[in-house]
Design an enzyme around this catalytic site. Sequence first.
Site, PDB file in Angstrom:
ATOM      1  N   ALA A  66     -12.342 -16.455 -33.391  1.00  0.00           N
ATOM      2  CA  ALA A  66     -11.731 -15.446 -34.252  1.00  0.00           C
ATOM      3  C   ALA A  66     -10.729 -16.171 -35.147  1.00  0.00           C
ATOM      4  O   ALA A  66     -10.230 -17.244 -34.787  1.00  0.00           O
ATOM      5  CB  ALA A  66     -11.035 -14.399 -33.399  1.00  0.00           C
ATOM      6  N   GLY A 111     -14.354 -16.649 -30.105  1.00  0.00           N
ATOM      7  CA  GLY A 111     -15.243 -15.620 -30.637  1.00  0.00           C
ATOM      8  C   GLY A 111     -16.604 -16.161 -31.044  1.00  0.00           C
ATOM      9  O   GLY A 111     -17.594 -15.428 -31.051  1.00  0.00           O
ATOM     10  N   GLU A 114     -18.511 -16.216 -27.904  1.00  0.00           N
ATOM     11  CA  GLU A 114     -18.792 -14.814 -27.559  1.00  0.00           C
ATOM     12  C   GLU A 114     -19.894 -14.231 -28.439  1.00  0.00           C
ATOM     13  O   GLU A 114     -20.732 -13.459 -27.977  1.00  0.00           O
ATOM     14  CB  GLU A 114     -17.502 -13.995 -27.692  1.00  0.00           C
ATOM     15  CG  GLU A 114     -16.473 -14.364 -26.634  1.00  0.00           C
ATOM     16  CD  GLU A 114     -15.115 -13.745 -26.906  1.00  0.00           C
ATOM     17  OE1 GLU A 114     -14.500 -14.098 -27.940  1.00  0.00           O
ATOM     18  OE2 GLU A 114     -14.666 -12.909 -26.114  1.00  0.00           O
ATOM     19  N   GLU A 134      -9.055 -19.558 -25.426  1.00  0.00           N
ATOM     20  CA  GLU A 134      -7.980 -18.589 -25.721  1.00  0.00           C
ATOM     21  C   GLU A 134      -6.723 -18.820 -24.889  1.00  0.00           C
ATOM     22  O   GLU A 134      -5.617 -18.524 -25.344  1.00  0.00           O
ATOM     23  CB  GLU A 134      -8.487 -17.154 -25.512  1.00  0.00           C
ATOM     24  CG  GLU A 134      -9.445 -16.670 -26.578  1.00  0.00           C
ATOM     25  CD  GLU A 134     -10.889 -17.043 -26.308  1.00  0.00           C
ATOM     26  OE1 GLU A 134     -11.153 -17.827 -25.361  1.00  0.00           O
ATOM     27  OE2 GLU A 134     -11.767 -16.553 -27.037  1.00  0.00           O
TER      28      GLU A 134
HETATM   29  N1  COA Z   1      -8.963 -19.629 -36.786  1.00  0.00           N
HETATM   30  C1  COA Z   1      -8.459 -19.933 -37.987  1.00  0.00           C
HETATM   31  N2  COA Z   1      -8.623 -21.122 -38.572  1.00  0.00           N
HETATM   32  C2  COA Z   1      -9.340 -22.042 -37.901  1.00  0.00           C
HETATM   33  C3  COA Z   1      -9.882 -21.800 -36.633  1.00  0.00           C
HETATM   34  C4  COA Z   1      -9.680 -20.526 -36.076  1.00  0.00           C
HETATM   35  N3  COA Z   1     -10.186 -20.177 -34.893  1.00  0.00           N
HETATM   36  N4  COA Z   1     -10.530 -22.921 -36.215  1.00  0.00           N
HETATM   37  C5  COA Z   1     -10.390 -23.822 -37.192  1.00  0.00           C
HETATM   38  N5  COA Z   1      -9.682 -23.294 -38.209  1.00  0.00           N
HETATM   39  C6  COA Z   1      -9.308 -23.924 -39.475  1.00  0.00           C
HETATM   40  C7  COA Z   1      -8.155 -24.908 -39.302  1.00  0.00           C
HETATM   41  O1  COA Z   1      -6.910 -24.229 -39.296  1.00  0.00           O
HETATM   42  C8  COA Z   1      -8.360 -25.809 -40.499  1.00  0.00           C
HETATM   43  O2  COA Z   1      -7.894 -25.118 -41.649  1.00  0.00           O
HETATM   44  P1  COA Z   1      -7.010 -25.931 -42.752  1.00  0.00           P
HETATM   45  O3  COA Z   1      -7.919 -27.041 -43.232  1.00  0.00           O
HETATM   46  O4  COA Z   1      -6.730 -24.909 -43.805  1.00  0.00           O
HETATM   47  O5  COA Z   1      -5.806 -26.438 -42.030  1.00  0.00           O
HETATM   48  C9  COA Z   1      -9.887 -25.870 -40.627  1.00  0.00           C
HETATM   49  O6  COA Z   1     -10.390 -24.718 -39.953  1.00  0.00           O
HETATM   50  C10 COA Z   1     -10.483 -27.099 -39.988  1.00  0.00           C
HETATM   51  O7  COA Z   1     -10.056 -27.152 -38.636  1.00  0.00           O
HETATM   52  P2  COA Z   1      -9.355 -28.428 -37.966  1.00  0.00           P
HETATM   53  O8  COA Z   1      -8.550 -27.930 -36.809  1.00  0.00           O
HETATM   54  O9  COA Z   1      -8.639 -29.207 -39.015  1.00  0.00           O
HETATM   55  O10 COA Z   1     -10.649 -29.231 -37.493  1.00  0.00           O
HETATM   56  P3  COA Z   1     -10.710 -30.299 -36.297  1.00  0.00           P
HETATM   57  O11 COA Z   1     -12.032 -30.944 -36.427  1.00  0.00           O
HETATM   58  O12 COA Z   1      -9.502 -31.149 -36.290  1.00  0.00           O
HETATM   59  O13 COA Z   1     -10.660 -29.404 -34.954  1.00  0.00           O
HETATM   60  C11 COA Z   1     -11.296 -27.576 -33.534  1.00  0.00           C
HETATM   61  C12 COA Z   1     -11.718 -28.554 -34.643  1.00  0.00           C
HETATM   62  C13 COA Z   1     -12.423 -26.561 -33.363  1.00  0.00           C
HETATM   63  C14 COA Z   1     -11.064 -28.338 -32.230  1.00  0.00           C
HETATM   64  C15 COA Z   1      -9.987 -26.869 -33.957  1.00  0.00           C
HETATM   65  O14 COA Z   1     -10.167 -26.341 -35.270  1.00  0.00           O
HETATM   66  C16 COA Z   1      -9.578 -25.708 -33.066  1.00  0.00           C
HETATM   67  O15 COA Z   1      -9.074 -25.931 -31.982  1.00  0.00           O
HETATM   68  N6  COA Z   1      -9.801 -24.476 -33.529  1.00  0.00           N
HETATM   69  C17 COA Z   1      -9.376 -23.294 -32.804  1.00  0.00           C
HETATM   70  C18 COA Z   1     -10.320 -22.993 -31.681  1.00  0.00           C
HETATM   71  C19 COA Z   1      -9.844 -21.758 -30.943  1.00  0.00           C
HETATM   72  O16 COA Z   1      -8.787 -21.718 -30.349  1.00  0.00           O
HETATM   73  N7  COA Z   1     -10.679 -20.705 -30.978  1.00  0.00           N
HETATM   74  C20 COA Z   1     -10.385 -19.481 -30.316  1.00  0.00           C
HETATM   75  C21 COA Z   1      -9.651 -18.568 -31.214  1.00  0.00           C
HETATM   76  S1  COA Z   1      -9.314 -17.003 -30.408  1.00  0.00           S
END
Ligand code: COA
Length: 259
Positions: A66, A111, A114, A134
Amino acid sequence: MAYENILYAVEGGIATITINRPDKLNALNRLTLAEIDGAMAEAIADDAVTGILLTGSDEKAFAAGADISEFADFDEEQGTELSAAGHAIFNGIENCEKPVIALVNGFALGGGCELAMACHMRIASGNARFGQPEVNLGLIPGYAGTQRLVQLVGKAKALELLLTGDAIKADEAHRLGLVNHVVENVADLRAKGLEILNKIATKGPVAVAHCIALVNDYYDMEENGFENEIETFGSLFQTPEFREGTQAFLEKRAPKFRG
Ligand code: COA
């Protein structure tokens, strides 16, 4: 219908919905979820469509969850509404009378995982990663992850994944029964999905629809878990740990949950 955050195409009787926010790793904001719902309705209403593929654009993410930036300042009521709206959309996918297969082409986190689990089957490429992170945000899954993960991988592994927030690779997901098939490359996903959907298209559509409905009936006894997840998800939006967890993500730092 024109969409902003997804691509929708029908070819050879198969509809493909592609989540298309690659710069945000296909994070599921409200518009994206509404558009997925709209495209599902379009595919269901189209008599020419016999099956649906759901995937993410680019090679990095199916959907990384999400959209955290959208809900970081939500209160309890908004959190509950967010979860209930997602549940309705994902239930619609699960109960779709036409087969829906997720082609998981990268991160399927939160999400995203999910969403893949709401589909009837999942095919993963070798680079796919599945997880429910989460708890890192001081939150729980809000789109039925606490329920469907147990259904797919069993209680022990579901608890391990939910409590640690660890992501697993495609092969491990396959071993656990979370995905039906693994292909080596993202480019191979579509062919495998089409192979299965085209085979199903040769079967009786009424019988296929009944199989889907009856398999879903098997899990109806767990309805309370779904309801409870919506309420609990919403209630967490008033906790300090949720604020800390989401702020830490947005500020790109590690959260401090204790002390
Ligand atoms: N919601 C909002 N933005 C998200 C996102 C999410 N769930 N997952 C990634 N993004 C965004 C990042 O903020 C970043 O945006 P920016 O370039 O404007 O800063 C962009 O997507 C790229 O992500 P980034 O974190 O830089 O990539 P990465 O390769 O370093 O890491 C992940 C990849 C998936 C490990 C990391 O993005 C992450 O942990 N995401 C969240 C996962 C999460 O907690 N999901 C559950 C949400 S309820």
